[in-house]
Motif scaffolding. Structure first.
Motif, PDB file in Angstrom:
ATOM      1  N   GLY A 289       9.452 -33.232 -17.589  1.00  0.00           N
ATOM      2  CA  GLY A 289      10.827 -32.817 -17.406  1.00  0.00           C
ATOM      3  C   GLY A 289      10.949 -31.516 -16.641  1.00  0.00           C
ATOM      4  O   GLY A 289       9.982 -30.781 -16.433  1.00  0.00           O
ATOM      5  N   ASP A 290      12.181 -31.254 -16.211  1.00  0.00           N
ATOM      6  CA  ASP A 290      12.460 -30.023 -15.475  1.00  0.00           C
ATOM      7  C   ASP A 290      12.147 -28.792 -16.319  1.00  0.00           C
ATOM      8  O   ASP A 290      11.663 -27.782 -15.806  1.00  0.00           O
ATOM      9  CB  ASP A 290      13.926 -29.982 -15.037  1.00  0.00           C
ATOM     10  N   ARG A 291      12.437 -28.868 -17.606  1.00  0.00           N
ATOM     11  CA  ARG A 291      12.173 -27.750 -18.490  1.00  0.00           C
ATOM     12  C   ARG A 291      10.685 -27.419 -18.552  1.00  0.00           C
ATOM     13  O   ARG A 291      10.285 -26.258 -18.503  1.00  0.00           O
ATOM     14  CB  ARG A 291      12.680 -28.079 -19.897  1.00  0.00           C
ATOM     15  N   GLN A 292       9.862 -28.464 -18.664  1.00  0.00           N
ATOM     16  CA  GLN A 292       8.405 -28.282 -18.720  1.00  0.00           C
ATOM     17  C   GLN A 292       7.882 -27.692 -17.409  1.00  0.00           C
ATOM     18  O   GLN A 292       7.043 -26.801 -17.414  1.00  0.00           O
ATOM     19  CB  GLN A 292       7.706 -29.617 -19.008  1.00  0.00           C
TER      20      GLN A 292
ATOM     21  N   ALA B  58       9.551 -25.835 -15.283  1.00  0.00           N
ATOM     22  CA  ALA B  58       9.997 -24.442 -15.215  1.00  0.00           C
ATOM     23  C   ALA B  58       9.141 -23.556 -16.117  1.00  0.00           C
ATOM     24  O   ALA B  58       8.755 -22.441 -15.733  1.00  0.00           O
ATOM     25  CB  ALA B  58      11.469 -24.338 -15.612  1.00  0.00           C
ATOM     26  N   ARG B  59       8.805 -24.048 -17.314  1.00  0.00           N
ATOM     27  CA  ARG B  59       7.975 -23.284 -18.242  1.00  0.00           C
ATOM     28  C   ARG B  59       6.571 -23.084 -17.666  1.00  0.00           C
ATOM     29  O   ARG B  59       6.005 -21.991 -17.732  1.00  0.00           O
ATOM     30  CB  ARG B  59       7.908 -23.990 -19.593  1.00  0.00           C
ATOM     31  N   ASP B  60       6.003 -24.128 -17.072  1.00  0.00           N
ATOM     32  CA  ASP B  60       4.672 -24.023 -16.456  1.00  0.00           C
ATOM     33  C   ASP B  60       4.675 -23.053 -15.279  1.00  0.00           C
ATOM     34  O   ASP B  60       3.732 -22.273 -15.103  1.00  0.00           O
ATOM     35  CB  ASP B  60       4.176 -25.394 -16.000  1.00  0.00           C
TER      36      ASP B  60
ATOM     37  N   ARG C  21       6.755 -20.497 -14.863  1.00  0.00           N
ATOM     38  CA  ARG C  21       6.908 -19.151 -15.423  1.00  0.00           C
ATOM     39  C   ARG C  21       5.577 -18.671 -15.992  1.00  0.00           C
ATOM     40  O   ARG C  21       5.162 -17.531 -15.759  1.00  0.00           O
ATOM     41  CB  ARG C  21       7.980 -19.141 -16.512  1.00  0.00           C
TER      42      ARG C  21
END
Length: 167
Positions: free
Chosen positions: A2-5, A7-9, A11
């Motif tokens: 997902g987009d969240r994952q 973005a977290r990776d 960051r």
């Protein structure tokens, strides 16, 4: 993924890159002091640094307020102690570069001296990290400091190592 994952990776990668940019030079210098290798020929120090950074990256998400530099330094020190002990026996036969100011010290003395003076780790923390009594760390540090500040002459050092009287 997902987009969240993603973005977290991203960051996480940026944060770790910033950490490495700020800490790698100092950690490499500490590793070179530990291995007593020359600045232009330091494969053992570079390997220690690589392993310490890889370990820190693997723990990055679980650090939760811990200092990543402290994590990397602890791994660097314990890895040096463990590999020196297992590879050379009783902190023994690794051959440091004779140009190093710490070359005359044993690996354990170098480890204590680097942690105490270069890294500024308290005596009690150094003892806990290495699994030694505080008094032993104090004695190792005193002896190493004396040897660095007042090195034995080559003839006296050879006689001490062989058990013969100096000529």
């Amino acid at each position: 993924m997902g987009d969240r994952q993603l973005a977290r990776d991203a960051r996480r990668a940026r944060e770790f890159e910033a950490f490495v940019a700020g800490a790698a030079g100092r950690l490499l210098h500490a590793a070179m002091l530990l291995t007593a290798e020359a600045p232009d020929a330091n494969p053992r120090a570079r390997r220690l640094l690589t392993l310490a950074l890889a370990h820190t990256y693997a723990r990055w998400d679980r650090l939760r307020g811990e200092d990543p530099y402290d994590c990397a330094r602890q791994y660097l020190a314990t890895r040096f102690a463990r590999t020196t002990w297992h590879r050379y026996g009783a902190f023994g036969r690794a051959r440091p570069d004779p140009r190093s100011p710490l070359a005359a010290l044993t690996p354990r003395e170098r480890l204590v001296l680097v942690l105490r003076f270069y890294e500024g780790v308290a005596e009690e923390q150094t003892a806990a990290l290495l699994g030694l009594p505080t008094e032993r760390v104090h004695a190792l540090c005193d002896r190493a400091t004396a040897d660095v500040l007042h090195p034995a002459r080559p003839a006296a050092r050879r006689a001490a190592n062989t058990g013969a009287a100096p000529s």
